[in-house]
Design a protein around this motif. Structure first.
Motif, short mmCIF file in Angstrom:
data_model
loop_
_atom_site.label_atom_id
_atom_site.label_comp_id
_atom_site.label_asym_id
_atom_site.label_seq_id
_atom_site.Cartn_x
_atom_site.Cartn_y
_atom_site.Cartn_z
N VAL A 21 0.86 -1.17 0.00
CA VAL A 21 0.00 0.00 0.00
C VAL A 21 0.90 1.22 0.00
CG1 VAL A 21 -1.71 1.31 1.33
CG2 VAL A 21 -1.83 -1.19 1.25
N GLY A 22 0.61 2.19 -0.84
CA GLY A 22 1.43 3.39 -0.88
C GLY A 22 0.98 4.33 -1.98
N THR A 23 1.83 5.30 -2.30
CA THR A 23 1.55 6.27 -3.34
C THR A 23 2.39 5.97 -4.57
OG1 THR A 23 1.11 7.92 -1.63
CG2 THR A 23 1.41 8.74 -3.86
N PHE A 24 1.75 5.92 -5.73
CA PHE A 24 2.38 5.58 -7.00
C PHE A 24 3.00 6.82 -7.63
CE2 PHE A 24 1.93 5.55 -11.65
CZ PHE A 24 2.56 4.38 -12.00
N TYR A 25 4.27 6.71 -8.04
CA TYR A 25 4.94 7.79 -8.75
C TYR A 25 5.59 7.24 -10.02
CZ TYR A 25 4.35 10.52 -4.51
OH TYR A 25 3.81 11.17 -3.43
N GLN A 26 5.40 7.93 -11.15
CA GLN A 26 5.94 7.49 -12.43
C GLN A 26 7.38 7.93 -12.65
OE1 GLN A 26 2.59 9.02 -14.93
NE2 GLN A 26 2.85 7.04 -15.90
N SER A 27 7.88 8.86 -11.84
CA SER A 27 9.24 9.37 -12.03
C SER A 27 9.94 9.51 -10.68
CB SER A 27 9.21 10.72 -12.75
OG SER A 27 8.47 11.66 -12.00
N PRO A 28 11.27 9.56 -10.68
CA PRO A 28 12.02 9.65 -9.42
C PRO A 28 11.85 10.99 -8.70
CG PRO A 28 13.53 9.69 -11.30
CD PRO A 28 12.16 9.43 -11.84
N GLU A 86 -0.13 -0.67 -21.24
CA GLU A 86 -1.10 0.17 -20.54
C GLU A 86 -0.60 0.51 -19.14
OE1 GLU A 86 -5.90 0.33 -19.60
OE2 GLU A 86 -5.07 -1.40 -20.63
N ILE A 87 -0.82 1.76 -18.74
CA ILE A 87 -0.54 2.21 -17.38
C ILE A 87 -1.90 2.36 -16.71
CG2 ILE A 87 0.49 3.99 -15.93
CD1 ILE A 87 2.36 4.62 -18.32
N LEU A 88 -2.14 1.59 -15.64
CA LEU A 88 -3.47 1.48 -15.05
C LEU A 88 -3.75 2.48 -13.93
CD1 LEU A 88 -3.55 -2.41 -14.94
CD2 LEU A 88 -4.60 -0.92 -16.65
N VAL A 89 -2.74 3.20 -13.46
CA VAL A 89 -2.93 4.17 -12.38
C VAL A 89 -2.32 5.51 -12.76
CG1 VAL A 89 -3.11 2.47 -10.52
CG2 VAL A 89 -0.88 3.31 -11.19
N GLN A 114 -2.65 -4.42 -6.29
CA GLN A 114 -3.36 -3.68 -7.34
C GLN A 114 -2.51 -3.64 -8.60
OE1 GLN A 114 -4.61 0.27 -6.26
NE2 GLN A 114 -5.04 0.85 -8.36
N PRO A 115 -3.10 -3.98 -9.77
CA PRO A 115 -2.35 -3.89 -11.02
C PRO A 115 -1.95 -2.45 -11.34
CG PRO A 115 -4.33 -5.22 -11.29
CD PRO A 115 -4.43 -4.56 -9.96
N LEU A 116 -0.67 -2.26 -11.73
CA LEU A 116 -0.15 -0.93 -12.07
C LEU A 116 0.07 -0.78 -13.57
CD1 LEU A 116 2.57 -0.70 -9.26
CD2 LEU A 116 0.23 0.16 -9.18
N PHE A 117 0.60 -1.85 -14.19
CA PHE A 117 0.94 -1.84 -15.61
C PHE A 117 0.52 -3.15 -16.25
CE2 PHE A 117 4.15 0.74 -13.48
CZ PHE A 117 4.27 1.87 -14.29
N LEU A 118 0.27 -3.11 -17.56
CA LEU A 118 0.10 -4.32 -18.35
C LEU A 118 1.28 -4.39 -19.31
CD1 LEU A 118 -3.71 -4.33 -19.23
CD2 LEU A 118 -2.53 -5.64 -17.46
N VAL A 119 1.94 -5.55 -19.36
CA VAL A 119 3.11 -5.74 -20.19
C VAL A 119 2.87 -6.89 -21.16
CG1 VAL A 119 5.58 -6.26 -20.18
CG2 VAL A 119 4.59 -4.99 -18.28
N LYS A 120 3.10 -6.62 -22.44
CA LYS A 120 3.04 -7.69 -23.45
C LYS A 120 4.39 -8.37 -23.42
CE LYS A 120 2.06 -8.58 -28.28
NZ LYS A 120 1.74 -7.97 -29.59
N THR A 121 4.41 -9.61 -22.96
CA THR A 121 5.66 -10.34 -22.78
C THR A 121 6.20 -10.82 -24.12
OG1 THR A 121 4.45 -12.36 -22.32
CG2 THR A 121 5.15 -11.04 -20.43
N LYS A 122 7.52 -11.00 -24.14
CA LYS A 122 8.21 -11.46 -25.36
C LYS A 122 8.15 -12.96 -25.47
CE LYS A 122 11.38 -7.64 -25.82
NZ LYS A 122 12.73 -7.22 -25.91
#
Length: 162
Positions: free
Chosen positions: A92-99, A141-144, A154-162
């Motif tokens: 549980v926490g706060t989501f940040y996309q950058s440092p 996709e970025i879900l948050v 909680q899902p944060l990202f969807l990644v198409k795997t190789k």
């Protein structure tokens, strides 16, 4: 100091076991987990910062806490996307996309990632935890949203795997 991958693995192991309470202390960290009716609670107090102050007033917390749950329901994964990997929040926490607020985002839709690529930060109790992709692939996709409160699992990202 434990890596976030090790904490995730520990959470999975405790969740799958019949253990109801677990505590681990090491140099500079302490982890305590309790299971209550299929919920795993993780606490990681910092020895260097023993004084904790509430971030928000108590009445506002339930409104903020319920918001991410609604977003999960509103964004179901489509049937055609079953082969996508979900990068989930380990806490549980706060989501940040950058440092930092003035820095570029770690990843965006279309970014190619490797298993050790940092994709975001989840801040919990003034600790900034780097979250890695765990798989090789492409962010689809970025879900948050940046600055949003996220729940454990909680899902944060969807990644198409190789």
């Amino acid at each position: 100091m434990m890596k976030i991958q090790e904490v995730r693995e520990l959470i999975k192991l405790i969740d799958q076991s019949s253990i109801n309470e677990f505590k681990l202390e090491g140099e500079g960290y302490s982890i305590k987990m309790k299971k209550n009716s299929d919920v795993t609670v993780v606490e990681a107090p910092i020895a260097q910062n023993p004084v904790m102050q509430p971030v928000a007033p108590a009445p506002a917390a339930p409104q903020v806490k319920n918001e991410p749950v609604q977003e999960i329901v509103e964004q179901p994964v489509k049937k055609q996307d079953e082969n996508l990997h979900k990068i989930v929040s380990p806490m549980v926490g706060t989501f940040y996309q950058s440092p930092s607020p003035d820095a570029d985002v770690y990843v965006k839709v279309g970014s190619t990632v490797q298993s050790n690529t940092v994709v975001c930060i989840v801040e919990a109790m003034k600790l900034f935890n780097e979250i890695e992709a765990e798989v090789d692939g492409e962010i689809v996709e970025i879900l948050v949203k940046d600055g949003q409160l996220v729940e454990y699992g909680q899902p944060l990202f969807l990644v198409k795997t190789k």
